[in-house]
Design a protein around this motif. Structure first.
Motif, mmCIF file in Angstrom:
data_model
loop_
_atom_site.group_PDB
_atom_site.id
_atom_site.type_symbol
_atom_site.label_atom_id
_atom_site.label_comp_id
_atom_site.label_asym_id
_atom_site.label_seq_id
_atom_site.Cartn_x
_atom_site.Cartn_y
_atom_site.Cartn_z
ATOM 1 N N ALA A 4 0.807 -1.229 0.000
ATOM 2 C CA ALA A 4 0.000 0.000 0.000
ATOM 3 C C ALA A 4 0.833 1.268 0.000
ATOM 4 O O ALA A 4 0.454 2.258 -0.621
ATOM 5 C CB ALA A 4 -0.930 0.012 1.232
ATOM 6 N N ALA A 5 1.965 1.264 0.694
ATOM 7 C CA ALA A 5 2.779 2.477 0.840
ATOM 8 C C ALA A 5 3.730 2.602 -0.341
ATOM 9 O O ALA A 5 4.914 2.275 -0.261
ATOM 10 C CB ALA A 5 3.562 2.437 2.147
ATOM 11 N N THR A 6 3.203 3.055 -1.470
ATOM 12 C CA THR A 6 3.953 3.075 -2.725
ATOM 13 C C THR A 6 4.864 4.299 -2.775
ATOM 14 O O THR A 6 4.651 5.233 -3.542
ATOM 15 C CB THR A 6 2.993 3.044 -3.916
ATOM 16 N N GLU A 7 5.913 4.246 -1.969
ATOM 17 C CA GLU A 7 6.920 5.291 -1.908
ATOM 18 C C GLU A 7 8.277 4.726 -2.308
ATOM 19 O O GLU A 7 8.441 3.518 -2.484
ATOM 20 C CB GLU A 7 6.983 5.888 -0.499
ATOM 21 N N THR A 8 9.267 5.616 -2.408
ATOM 22 C CA THR A 8 10.569 5.236 -2.943
ATOM 23 C C THR A 8 11.281 4.202 -2.080
ATOM 24 O O THR A 8 11.801 3.196 -2.587
ATOM 25 C CB THR A 8 11.454 6.484 -3.083
ATOM 26 N N CYS A 9 11.338 4.421 -0.786
ATOM 27 C CA CYS A 9 12.107 3.514 0.070
ATOM 28 C C CYS A 9 11.473 2.122 0.146
ATOM 29 O O CYS A 9 12.172 1.120 -0.056
ATOM 30 C CB CYS A 9 12.269 4.134 1.447
ATOM 31 N N PRO A 10 10.171 1.999 0.443
ATOM 32 C CA PRO A 10 9.574 0.658 0.445
ATOM 33 C C PRO A 10 9.712 -0.058 -0.892
ATOM 34 O O PRO A 10 10.030 -1.256 -0.939
ATOM 35 C CB PRO A 10 8.105 0.927 0.778
ATOM 36 N N GLY A 11 9.469 0.674 -1.978
ATOM 37 C CA GLY A 11 9.555 0.046 -3.294
ATOM 38 C C GLY A 11 10.931 -0.500 -3.596
ATOM 39 O O GLY A 11 11.088 -1.632 -4.075
ATOM 40 N N HIS A 12 11.955 0.285 -3.324
ATOM 41 C CA HIS A 12 13.313 -0.197 -3.578
ATOM 42 C C HIS A 12 13.672 -1.354 -2.659
ATOM 43 O O HIS A 12 14.488 -2.212 -3.025
ATOM 44 C CB HIS A 12 14.313 0.950 -3.427
#
Length: 551
Positions: A83-91
């Motif tokens: 759900a938290a589609t941000e840079t750090c989680p995604g990478h």
């Protein structure tokens, strides 16, 4: 298309392989089959904010690097399925094989009331215990990443494997590189830097000097290719801003404008190419890993949106830059395999979205800021203090200095207030999320609660989580926080392309959904490295060599 005077990229390519400075990219297909042995170099590229929607929109225009990748295995519906589609989680998902619920990287920032400093906001790639640090003035660290990466699996299997990670953002380089890297470099706003105890290779000095020279020079506007002209239209924004018809003109000395331009990715890829050749990656009898985080697309998206001339120029330029990177790698004679994906998608600014059959698009009501909600609840309940912390959507934290009864009352009042707002889709408590089993099946079918479950890490995530409705941009004022963004539960932020290529592999396209957590186990299978821990991802069949018929 008018070319940038790309001193940074030219230096990287000429230093690495002088004969290739003006050479066109290698052909996109090869008659020989993929070798029967594992590749000696893995190249992993993340294009920040490169959504599946953008890939679909521009794929017919790609002629160089992207075109080569599209001759391999194409997965147009890869999912950053949390759900938290941000840079750090995604990478953190790309090379660990794990969702944020395992990696511990739940967001770019979170609240930790036990942090040993007055600033209780913690940045995902920092060490908050460093004296004098804040969440905006921090020491970069990998301490918050809770799981090993592919590079660490490789070093466990063969200690002589080398891992090189370069990116335009520290969090991209760290989350993909992991805890054991040979070289790790990121852009700090002025130069490419690393951890304080790292020696600086000569190539880094060369690229930094070249980039400094380039920033000091004025950049004239780029010419618009015919494909981009239809996208060039000024969009008026609140506060007297206007975007949509930019062409990357830049005043001398403007480092921020450099960062949000195609030149930035050129410098990042130049550094990757230079280190790969200087270190002779893939040439020492062991399999090495080169990681590249191309960050400019994200800065262009935040500053200009996704549907203007700016994004058009950025993606067409990136296509050419990728082609040059691959030409340098070709020149080494190394058998290498590539995967390209993204840390998250993104959506356009609401002022232009409303023109594209999305009448519900809007900027978030500033009354949904946790500080404002907390003030209203405090007045109602007769309490004092800030009460709530967090962002306008996502993880919300309740101040710890309350009794159990007060906390329960604050949470109940907050959930009621958020849920009643017309811009809010759903609110989930920590208890609800943790009681939800890990989702299975195609990620596009998961409920919002299941998507939240894959982002939730107990002890780090919020007391409750808020999801805004589709196309609600969580930026009340574009003058203060950019014009467009990402980070939502919705598929336009979750869905990204996944492209695999190796010389001689049989190309195909798989339209069904896969996940970015599948990348690491797939690459591990390709090079014959066992996965030493339990992970969320699965191996994908690529027909790119003996290891990628998954067992």
């Amino acid at each position: 298309m008018k070319k940038f005077r790309s001193a940074a990229l030219a230096l990287g390519l000429v230093t690495a392989a002088p004969a290739l400075a003006q050479q066109a990219p290698a052909p996109t297909t090869a008659p020989a089959p993929a070798p029967a042995t594992p590749p000696r170099l893995l190249v992993v590229i993340s294009v920040d904010q490169f959504s599946a929607d953008l890939f679909a929109e521009y794929r017919s225009q790609f002629t160089a690097g992207f075109a080569r990748l599209m001759s391999g295995a194409v997965f147009p519906s890869g999912y950053q399925s949390h759900a938290a589609t941000e840079t750090c989680p995604g990478h953190s998902t790309i090379l660990t094989g794990d969702h944020p619920s395992r990696t511990g990287i739940i967001a770019n920032n979170w609240t930790d009331f036990s942090a040993p400093r007055e600033d209780k906001q913690v940045y995902c790639a920092e060490d908050e215990s460093v004296p004098g640090s804040t969440s905006s003035k921090y020491t970069v660290s990998d301490k918050h990443l809770k799981v090993p990466t592919l590079g660490e699996w490789m070093k466990l299997a063969d200690p002589q494997s080398r891992v090189v990670s370069v990116a335009g953002k520290d969090r991209a380089a760290v989350m993909m590189g992991g805890h054991k890297v040979d070289e790790l470099w990121w852009w700090d706003g002025k130069a490419f830097v690393s951890y304080a105890d790292r020696a600086r290779p000569a190539m880094v000095d060369r690229i930094n000097a070249s980039v400094a020279t380039r920033i000091a020079e004025e950049q004239a506007p780029l010419e618009l290719p015919a494909f981009c002209r239809a996208r060039s239209r000024a969009i008026a924004l609140p506060g007297g801003l206007s975007v949509g018809d930019g062409r990357f003109a830049r005043a001398a000395g403007d480092a921020r404008a450099f960062r949000a331009s195609p030149e930035f990715d050129e410098s990042i890829l130049a550094l990757g190419a230079g280190l790969a050749t200087d270190m002779k990656l893939g040439q020492n009898g062991h399999t090495d890993l080169l990681i590249v985080g191309a960050s400019a697309t994200d800065y262009v998206g935040h500053g200009n949106g996704t549907e203007g001339s700016e994004m058009c120029l950025q993606l067409l330029s990136l296509d050419q830059t990728l082609g040059k990177l691959f030409a340098v790698l070709d020149s080494t004679g190394v058998d290498y395999a590539v995967v390209l994906t993204a840390d998250h998608g993104g959506h356009d600014l609401p002022e232009r979205n409303r023109d594209h059959a999305a009448p519900m698009a809007a900027r978030v009501d500033a009354a949904l800021e946790p500080e404002e909600v907390g003030k209203a609840i405090a007045a109602t309940l007769g309490l004092k203090g800030e009460l709530l912390r967090g962002d306008v959507a996502g993880d919300i934290y309740i101040e710890p200095g309350l009794t159990k009864a007060q906390r329960a009352a604050v949470q109940a009042a907050a959930i009621k207030r958020y849920a009643a707002h017309p811009q809010v889709q759903a609110v989930f408590t920590a208890a609800q999320i943790l009681a939800t089993p890990a989702p299975k099946g195609p990620p596009e079918t998961w409920s919002l609660l299941e998507r939240a479950r894959n982002s939730y890490y107990a002890g780090r995530s919020g007391d409750f989580v808020v999801s805004l409705k589709p196309r609600i941009t969580p930026i009340p004022n574009p003058k203060l926080g950019g014009v467009a963004t990402h980070g939502s539960f919705w598929d336009y932020d979750r869905r990204v392309p996944m492209l695999f290529w190796r010389k001689g592999m049989t190309g195909f396209e798989q339209p069904l959904s896969v996940e970015t957590v599948d990348i690491a186990p797939t690459l591990a299978a390709l090079i014959g490295v066992p996965v030493p821990v339990q992970i969320d991802g699965r191996c994908l069949d690529l027909d790119a060599g003996p290891g990628t018929t998954c067992k």
